[in-house]
Scaffold this motif. Structure first.
Motif, short mmCIF file in Angstrom:
data_model
loop_
_atom_site.label_atom_id
_atom_site.label_comp_id
_atom_site.label_asym_id
_atom_site.label_seq_id
_atom_site.Cartn_x
_atom_site.Cartn_y
_atom_site.Cartn_z
N LEU A 53 -13.60 23.67 -3.23
CA LEU A 53 -13.83 24.33 -1.72
C LEU A 53 -14.73 23.76 -1.23
CD1 LEU A 53 -13.89 27.97 -3.54
CD2 LEU A 53 -11.75 26.71 -2.66
N SER A 54 -14.90 22.29 -0.93
CA SER A 54 -15.84 21.59 -0.17
C SER A 54 -15.36 21.39 1.27
CB SER A 54 -16.45 20.24 -0.94
OG SER A 54 -14.86 19.44 -1.01
N SER A 55 -14.40 21.87 1.65
CA SER A 55 -13.76 21.59 2.95
C SER A 55 -14.64 22.44 4.10
CB SER A 55 -12.44 22.12 3.24
OG SER A 55 -12.29 23.37 3.05
N PRO A 56 -14.48 22.03 5.37
CA PRO A 56 -15.44 22.71 6.50
C PRO A 56 -15.07 24.28 6.25
CG PRO A 56 -14.71 20.80 7.24
CD PRO A 56 -14.05 20.78 5.87
N MET A 57 -13.77 24.79 6.15
CA MET A 57 -13.47 26.20 6.16
C MET A 57 -14.19 27.04 5.23
SD MET A 57 -9.84 27.90 5.58
CE MET A 57 -9.75 27.60 3.95
N TYR A 58 -14.47 26.40 3.85
CA TYR A 58 -15.21 27.02 3.07
C TYR A 58 -16.89 26.85 3.36
CZ TYR A 58 -10.91 27.13 0.75
OH TYR A 58 -9.43 27.70 0.71
N PHE A 59 -17.07 25.96 3.83
CA PHE A 59 -18.72 25.62 4.12
C PHE A 59 -18.75 26.87 5.24
CE2 PHE A 59 -21.67 24.25 7.23
CZ PHE A 59 -22.69 23.77 6.57
N PHE A 60 -18.07 27.22 6.22
CA PHE A 60 -18.28 28.23 7.36
C PHE A 60 -17.93 29.46 6.52
CE2 PHE A 60 -16.63 24.91 10.24
CZ PHE A 60 -17.94 24.69 10.82
N LEU A 61 -17.04 29.64 5.57
CA LEU A 61 -16.91 30.88 4.86
C LEU A 61 -18.10 31.33 4.25
CD1 LEU A 61 -15.17 33.26 4.12
CD2 LEU A 61 -14.26 31.76 2.12
N LYS A 62 -18.84 30.09 3.51
CA LYS A 62 -20.22 30.68 2.67
C LYS A 62 -21.23 31.10 3.81
CE LYS A 62 -22.48 27.00 1.13
NZ LYS A 62 -22.71 25.78 0.61
N HIS A 63 -21.42 30.55 5.13
CA HIS A 63 -22.35 31.10 5.89
C HIS A 63 -22.09 32.56 6.59
CE1 HIS A 63 -25.01 27.70 5.89
NE2 HIS A 63 -24.25 27.07 5.67
N LEU A 64 -20.50 32.65 6.66
CA LEU A 64 -20.20 34.21 7.20
C LEU A 64 -20.53 35.08 6.27
CD1 LEU A 64 -18.58 35.82 9.16
CD2 LEU A 64 -16.37 35.21 7.87
N SER A 65 -20.51 34.76 4.72
CA SER A 65 -20.75 35.77 3.67
C SER A 65 -22.17 35.89 3.75
CB SER A 65 -20.27 35.16 2.26
OG SER A 65 -18.78 35.03 2.30
N LEU A 66 -22.81 34.73 4.11
CA LEU A 66 -24.46 35.24 3.98
C LEU A 66 -24.88 36.06 5.21
CD1 LEU A 66 -27.26 34.35 3.25
CD2 LEU A 66 -27.13 32.50 4.69
N LEU A 67 -24.18 35.86 6.52
CA LEU A 67 -24.43 36.81 7.62
C LEU A 67 -23.96 38.06 7.25
CD1 LEU A 67 -23.24 34.51 10.84
CD2 LEU A 67 -25.50 35.86 10.36
N ASP A 68 -22.83 38.23 6.56
CA ASP A 68 -22.30 39.68 6.30
C ASP A 68 -23.34 40.35 5.22
OD1 ASP A 68 -20.11 39.71 7.72
OD2 ASP A 68 -18.86 38.78 6.11
N LEU A 69 -24.04 39.63 4.18
CA LEU A 69 -24.70 39.93 3.57
C LEU A 69 -26.16 40.53 3.99
CD1 LEU A 69 -24.99 40.44 0.38
CD2 LEU A 69 -26.23 38.30 0.44
N CYS A 70 -26.72 39.61 5.19
CA CYS A 70 -27.71 39.89 5.95
C CYS A 70 -27.36 41.31 6.83
CB CYS A 70 -28.06 38.83 6.71
SG CYS A 70 -28.82 37.56 5.93
#
Length: 312
Positions: A53-70
Motif C-alpha cells: 500500500l505504498s502508492s500515492p492513493m494510500y499515502f493520501f488516505l493515511k493523512h486523511l485518516s490522521l485528519l479524521d482522527l484530529c
C-alpha cells in the motif's frame, strides 16, 4: 459591552438538561469515538507498515485518516468529559484553541479530498504518466499544502471570531465552541468581518467541490470507455470509496450550514451538528475498508499476524 479579553470562559450546553439522557448521549458519543479511533488508527498503521500500500492513493488516505482522527478528537472527548462530569464550562483559551483546531481540520479535510480526487483523475485518465506526475515530491507538497491551507483558514476564522465583543450570558447552545453560536453572543454588528471570512472560506470550499465534481466527470467518462467489465470494476473500486467520503462530508456540512438556526436550538439541531462533526470521521474508515480489496487484504494480514503472535 465587554471586550473578549475580560471573559473567563463559556458554558457549553449539552444535548439534554436531564442527567440520565446526558449520560446516555455521552455513552453513545464514546462508542462512536472509539469506533473512529480504532478505524482510523488501523488505516494509518496498515498503510504505514504494508509495503503493498505504498502508492500515492494510500499515502493520501493515511493523512486523511490522521485528519479524521484530529477532527473528531477536537470536540468529542471534551463533550464526553463534560457530560460525565456534569460541567459544561470551557475556558476562553480552550474555546479559542478548539475553534482554531476544528476549522483547521475541517478546511484541511476538504482540501485533502480535493487532492485525492486529482490523484484518482491522474491514475485513471492519465495512467501512463501517473508515476511521473504523482511522484514523491508532488505527494509531499500536496499534503503540506493541505495542512498550510487548513492552518491559514483556522487563523483567519479564529481571529475574526474572537476579535468581536461579547455581552450577555456566555452560554453556547452547542456541545463545542461553534462559531455561529459564538456570533450570537456579539453585542453589535461587529461580526460582519467574521461573516466576510466565512463567506470567503465557503467560496473556497465551493470551488473545491466544483473541482472534485469536474474531476469525477472526466473519471467516469474515461471508465465507461474501458472495454472490459473487469477493468471498469477495478477502476470504480479505486474511486467510489473516495466519492462516497466526499458526498458524506460535503452533504452533512452543507445541510447543517443551510438549515435555519433557531434562537433556542432543539435536539434535532444538535443531531444535525453531529452528522458533520462525528459521522464522517467514524464512517470513512469503514467505507474504505469495505470497498477496497487491497485494504481489506492488508487488514486481514495484520490481524493474522496479531493472532499468530498471541498464540506464539
Amino acid at each position: 459591552m465587554a471586550n473578549f479579553t475580560t471573559i473567563s470562559g463559556f458554558l457549553l450546553m449539552g444535548f439534554s438538561g436531564k442527567p440520565e439522557l446526558e449520560i446516555l448521549f455521552a455513552t453513545l458519543f464514546l462508542v462512536l469515538y472509539i469506533v473512529a479511533l480504532v478505524g482510523n488508527v488501523l488505516i494509518i498503521t496498515t498503510t504505514s507498515v504494508d509495503h503493498s500500500l505504498s502508492s500515492p492513493m494510500y499515502f493520501f488516505l493515511k493523512h486523511l485518516s490522521l485528519l479524521d482522527l484530529c477532527y473528531i478528537s477536537v470536540t468529542v472527548p471534551r463533550s464526553i468529559c463534560n457530560s460525565f462530569m456534569h460541567s459544561g464550562y470551557i475556558s476562553l483559551w480552550e474555546c479559542i484553541l478548539q475553534c482554531f483546531a476544528f476549522t483547521l481540520c475541517g478546511c484541511a479535510e476538504m482540501a485533502m479530498l480535493t487532492v485525492m480526487s486529482y490523484d484518482r483523475y491522474v491514475a485513471i485518465c492519465l495512467p501512463l504518466r501517473y508515476e511521473v506526475i504523482m511522484d514523491g515530491s508532488t505527494c509531499v507538497h500536496g499534503v503540506l499544502a493541505v495542512w498550510v491551507s487548513g492552518s491559514l483558514a483556522g487563523v483567519m476564522h479564529t481571529a475574526a471570531t474572537f476579535s468581536i465583543h461579547f455581552c450577555g450570558a456566555n452560554i453556547i447552545h452547542q456541545f463545542f465552541c461553534d462559531v455561529p453560536q459564538l456570533l450570537k453572543l456579539s453585542c453589535s454588528n461587529e461580526y460582519v468581518g467574521e461573516l466576510g471570512v466565512s463567506g470567503f472560506l465557503s467560496l473556497v470550499a465551493f470551488m473545491c467541490f466544483i473541482s472534485i465534481g469536474v474531476t469525477y466527470i472526466h473519471i467516469f467518462s474515461t471508465v465507461l470507455r474501458i472495454p472490459s467489465a473487469e477493468g471498469r470494476a477495478r477502476a470504480f473500486s479505486t474511486c467510489l470509496p473516495h466519492l462516497s467520503v466526499v458526498i458524506l462530508f460535503v452533504s452533512t456540512s452543507v445541510f447543517d450550514f443551510l438549515k435555519p438556526h433557531s434562537e433556542s436550538p432543539t435536539v434535532l439541531d444538535f443531531l444535525l451538528t453531529v452528522f458533520y462533526t462525528v459521522l464522517p470521521p467514524t464512517l470513512n474508515p469503514i467505507i474504505y475498508s469495505l470497498r477496497n480489496k487491497a485494504m481489506k487484504a492488508a487488514l486481514r494480514k495484520i490481524f493474522e499476524r496479531r493472532k499468530d503472535f498471541l498464540f506464539f
